[in-house]
Design a protein around this motif. Structure first.
Motif, PDB file in Angstrom:
ATOM      1  N   THR A  49      71.318  14.288 -19.287  1.00  0.00           N
ATOM      2  CA  THR A  49      69.921  13.847 -19.395  1.00  0.00           C
ATOM      3  C   THR A  49      69.629  13.370 -20.810  1.00  0.00           C
ATOM      4  OG1 THR A  49      69.015  15.987 -20.109  1.00  0.00           O
ATOM      5  CG2 THR A  49      69.340  15.658 -17.729  1.00  0.00           C
ATOM      6  N   THR A  50      68.393  13.000 -21.035  1.00  0.00           N
ATOM      7  CA  THR A  50      67.971  12.562 -22.372  1.00  0.00           C
ATOM      8  C   THR A  50      67.956  13.715 -23.362  1.00  0.00           C
ATOM      9  OG1 THR A  50      65.666  12.815 -21.682  1.00  0.00           O
ATOM     10  CG2 THR A  50      66.632  10.607 -21.526  1.00  0.00           C
ATOM     11  N   GLY A  71      71.723  19.676 -26.595  1.00  0.00           N
ATOM     12  CA  GLY A  71      72.415  19.956 -25.345  1.00  0.00           C
ATOM     13  C   GLY A  71      73.799  19.340 -25.279  1.00  0.00           C
ATOM     14  N   PHE A  72      74.704  20.045 -24.597  1.00  0.00           N
ATOM     15  CA  PHE A  72      76.052  19.520 -24.365  1.00  0.00           C
ATOM     16  C   PHE A  72      76.409  19.670 -22.897  1.00  0.00           C
ATOM     17  CE2 PHE A  72      76.166  20.384 -28.882  1.00  0.00           C
ATOM     18  CZ  PHE A  72      76.882  19.313 -29.387  1.00  0.00           C
ATOM     19  N   VAL A  73      77.196  18.739 -22.409  1.00  0.00           N
ATOM     20  CA  VAL A  73      77.769  18.827 -21.074  1.00  0.00           C
ATOM     21  C   VAL A  73      79.285  18.821 -21.230  1.00  0.00           C
ATOM     22  CG1 VAL A  73      78.078  17.660 -18.864  1.00  0.00           C
ATOM     23  CG2 VAL A  73      75.806  17.727 -19.923  1.00  0.00           C
ATOM     24  N   ALA A  74      79.930  19.808 -20.646  1.00  0.00           N
ATOM     25  CA  ALA A  74      81.388  19.911 -20.711  1.00  0.00           C
ATOM     26  C   ALA A  74      81.943  20.038 -19.303  1.00  0.00           C
ATOM     27  CB  ALA A  74      81.800  21.119 -21.557  1.00  0.00           C
ATOM     28  N   MET A  75      83.238  19.866 -19.176  1.00  0.00           N
ATOM     29  CA  MET A  75      83.892  19.892 -17.871  1.00  0.00           C
ATOM     30  C   MET A  75      84.424  21.292 -17.550  1.00  0.00           C
ATOM     31  SD  MET A  75      83.487  16.771 -17.023  1.00  0.00           S
ATOM     32  CE  MET A  75      82.389  15.889 -18.153  1.00  0.00           C
ATOM     33  N   LYS A  76      84.324  21.678 -16.304  1.00  0.00           N
ATOM     34  CA  LYS A  76      84.938  22.926 -15.876  1.00  0.00           C
ATOM     35  C   LYS A  76      86.461  22.826 -16.008  1.00  0.00           C
ATOM     36  CE  LYS A  76      81.221  24.189 -12.697  1.00  0.00           C
ATOM     37  NZ  LYS A  76      80.825  24.492 -11.288  1.00  0.00           N
ATOM     38  N   ILE A  79      74.560  24.561 -23.084  1.00  0.00           N
ATOM     39  CA  ILE A  79      75.798  23.919 -22.654  1.00  0.00           C
ATOM     40  C   ILE A  79      75.908  24.044 -21.138  1.00  0.00           C
ATOM     41  CG2 ILE A  79      78.313  23.899 -22.776  1.00  0.00           C
ATOM     42  CD1 ILE A  79      78.142  24.959 -25.594  1.00  0.00           C
ATOM     43  N   LEU A  80      76.039  22.914 -20.462  1.00  0.00           N
ATOM     44  CA  LEU A  80      76.208  22.879 -19.013  1.00  0.00           C
ATOM     45  C   LEU A  80      77.645  22.481 -18.680  1.00  0.00           C
ATOM     46  CD1 LEU A  80      72.940  20.972 -17.994  1.00  0.00           C
ATOM     47  CD2 LEU A  80      73.336  23.442 -17.941  1.00  0.00           C
ATOM     48  N   HIS A  81      78.169  23.058 -17.619  1.00  0.00           N
ATOM     49  CA  HIS A  81      79.537  22.752 -17.190  1.00  0.00           C
ATOM     50  C   HIS A  81      79.500  22.076 -15.826  1.00  0.00           C
ATOM     51  CE1 HIS A  81      79.980  26.180 -20.023  1.00  0.00           C
ATOM     52  NE2 HIS A  81      80.991  25.441 -20.447  1.00  0.00           N
ATOM     53  N   ARG A 136      76.284   6.547 -17.421  1.00  0.00           N
ATOM     54  CA  ARG A 136      75.250   7.586 -17.450  1.00  0.00           C
ATOM     55  C   ARG A 136      74.908   7.971 -18.890  1.00  0.00           C
ATOM     56  NH1 ARG A 136      71.358   9.868 -14.024  1.00  0.00           N
ATOM     57  NH2 ARG A 136      70.830  11.923 -14.888  1.00  0.00           N
ATOM     58  N   CYS A 137      75.917   8.104 -19.736  1.00  0.00           N
ATOM     59  CA  CYS A 137      75.687   8.467 -21.134  1.00  0.00           C
ATOM     60  C   CYS A 137      74.911   7.366 -21.863  1.00  0.00           C
ATOM     61  CB  CYS A 137      77.008   8.736 -21.839  1.00  0.00           C
ATOM     62  SG  CYS A 137      77.815  10.274 -21.316  1.00  0.00           S
ATOM     63  N   LYS A 138      75.212   6.127 -21.541  1.00  0.00           N
ATOM     64  CA  LYS A 138      74.484   5.020 -22.156  1.00  0.00           C
ATOM     65  C   LYS A 138      73.009   5.055 -21.765  1.00  0.00           C
ATOM     66  CE  LYS A 138      74.512  -0.023 -22.695  1.00  0.00           C
ATOM     67  NZ  LYS A 138      75.208  -1.292 -22.314  1.00  0.00           N
ATOM     68  N   ASP A 139      72.740   5.314 -20.493  1.00  0.00           N
ATOM     69  CA  ASP A 139      71.359   5.380 -20.026  1.00  0.00           C
ATOM     70  C   ASP A 139      70.603   6.557 -20.645  1.00  0.00           C
ATOM     71  OD1 ASP A 139      71.770   3.158 -18.455  1.00  0.00           O
ATOM     72  OD2 ASP A 139      72.118   4.306 -16.609  1.00  0.00           O
ATOM     73  N   ALA A 140      71.320   7.679 -20.825  1.00  0.00           N
ATOM     74  CA  ALA A 140      70.682   8.885 -21.363  1.00  0.00           C
ATOM     75  C   ALA A 140      70.615   8.886 -22.885  1.00  0.00           C
ATOM     76  CB  ALA A 140      71.431  10.122 -20.874  1.00  0.00           C
ATOM     77  N   GLY A 141      71.302   7.938 -23.529  1.00  0.00           N
ATOM     78  CA  GLY A 141      71.303   7.893 -24.984  1.00  0.00           C
ATOM     79  C   GLY A 141      72.054   9.047 -25.611  1.00  0.00           C
TER      80      GLY A 141
END
Length: 392
Positions: free
Chosen positions: A176-177, A126-131, A161-163, A207-212
């Motif tokens: 998320t994890t 999974g990836f998270v990107a910015m709008k 991929i979530l934006h 948040r990234c640290k918590d989600a690994g």
């Protein structure tokens, strides 16, 4: 006999139905020359020519390397001095845990490498990107773009991929994890120069640290002095895991790079071997140019002048047609009333010897991103020309 413009339209693949069609014969400093006309380059090849066009020390480095050797073997197999010295220099500049460098050809390839690296290292997809962010037009990087008008024609793209909204802390719940990495810029260039809020970066990192999950930082437009620091993220209390460079790295030659710690980068060595392959990545001539480019940035101290030059632009660009100016260093967006006014300005400015540009996700603003070497006298001249065009 057909003119070069006619040949350009007949044989060179086009990316729009309305190319600028300015024909250039040579370039030097902040100027492009063609057809008995001089143009001021307010684009820098989209933040490429940070030390100006055809800087003599970069040109000399290219000539010296061409006389020794050009392409020898696919990247990573032979010990080639330009690659080694450039990688060493980049690791020195980055400091911290950034002790490994993978040299590629472009920003898009660097993003692709970073995405592969994050998937391989994390074991997640999974990836998270910015709008309103742009990270390249290749298939994987294109999936990081949120605007469907740019991507629908190329579906299906990379899944998972979530934006999320840039600078919206609540949207960080999407991390998320299952997330391999979050991809972002500290200054969203193509959104019309939108700067990250410090609290957003702090919360994102936590948040990234918590989600690994990893943080991939795109420094393609903000790197190598553009924002008043060698790297854009140095303006903030923020440390990514993987950083991608291109554009201003090569001094006008094609060059990209991916930076990380050796622990992350080493996953490309096994399972499978050759985790990323690039024939021309780290091309010795481009690597020599990039190293010369960095040395010029360091020894001239031009980066230390960036903020003052940006302030001068802001002071001089006072005009009733300008609604606001956003900038981080010499990455500037000048906002007008609407997109129609911006398009008219860009077209009109060409006839006054000014080359500007628009933004992919902000059609109400035009770009000012000249070579960092622009002088105060040249800034005064440019601002006078801009206001003259706006008067019309």
């Amino acid at each position: 006999m057909l003119t070069q413009r006619q040949l350009f339209l007949r044989h060179q693949a086009q990316t729009s139905d309305s190319p600028v069609m300015v024909q250039i014969e040579r370039a030097e400093g902040i100027y492009l020359y063609g057809e008995n006309r001089r143009y001021v380059d307010l684009i820098s090849g989209v933040s490429v020519s940070n030390i100006g066009h055809c800087h003599p020390e970069v040109v000399e480095a290219v000539k010296l390397q061409v006389d020794k050797y050009m392409h020898l073997m696919v990247y990573g197999e032979y010990v080639q001095a330009p690659q080694v010295l450039l990688s060493q220099k980049l690791c020195e500049l980055m400091g911290g845990d950034f002790d490994n460098c993978y040299l590629v050809n472009s920003g898009s390839e660097a993003v692709e490498v970073a995405m592969k690296l994050a998937k391989r290292y994390s074991g997640k997809t999974g990836f998270v990107a910015m709008k309103n962010a742009y990270h390249g037009s290749t298939n994987g990087a294109l999936g990081l773009m949120s605007d469907k008008s740019w991507t629908d024609s190329f579906e299906p793209l990379l899944p998972n991929i979530l934006h999320i909204e840039f600078n919206n802390v609540e949207s960080l719940d999407a991390i998320t994890t299952d997330t391999a990495a979050v991809v972002l810029e500290v200054v969203q260039a193509e959104a019309g120069v939108v700067e990250a809020e410090p609290n957003f970066l702090t919360q994102l990192q936590a948040r990234c640290k918590d989600a690994g999950c990893l943080i991939i930082l795109d420094e393609v437009q903000t790197g190598f002095g553009r924002t008043g620091k060698m790297f854009g993220f140095q303006n903030y209390d923020f440390t990514p895991d993987i950083v991608v460079f291109a554009k201003g790295l090569g001094g006008g030659m094609p060059k990209g790079a991916v930076m990380a710690c050796k622990d992350i980068m080493s996953v490309f060595m096994t399972n499978p071997v050759l985790g990323h392959i690039t024939t021309f990545g780290g091309h010795p001539v481009s690597a020599a140019a990039a190293l010369a480019n960095i040395r010029v940035l360091e020894k001239t101290g031009v980066i230390a002048t960036v903020d003052a030059k940006a302030d001068l632009f802001r002071r001089l660009l006072q005009h009733s047609a300008i609604r606001t100016i956003r900038n981080k260093g010499l990455l500037m967006a000048v906002e007008l009333e609407d997109g129609t006014k911006v398009r008219k300005f860009i077209a009109e400015a060409v006839s006054d010897g000014l080359l500007s540009d628009w933004f992919l996700f902000n059609d109400c603003s035009f770009r000012i991103a000249p070579p960092l070497t622009i002088t105060e006298i040249e800034i005064e001249m440019v601002c006078g020309l801009i206001k003259r065009v706006l008067d019309r």
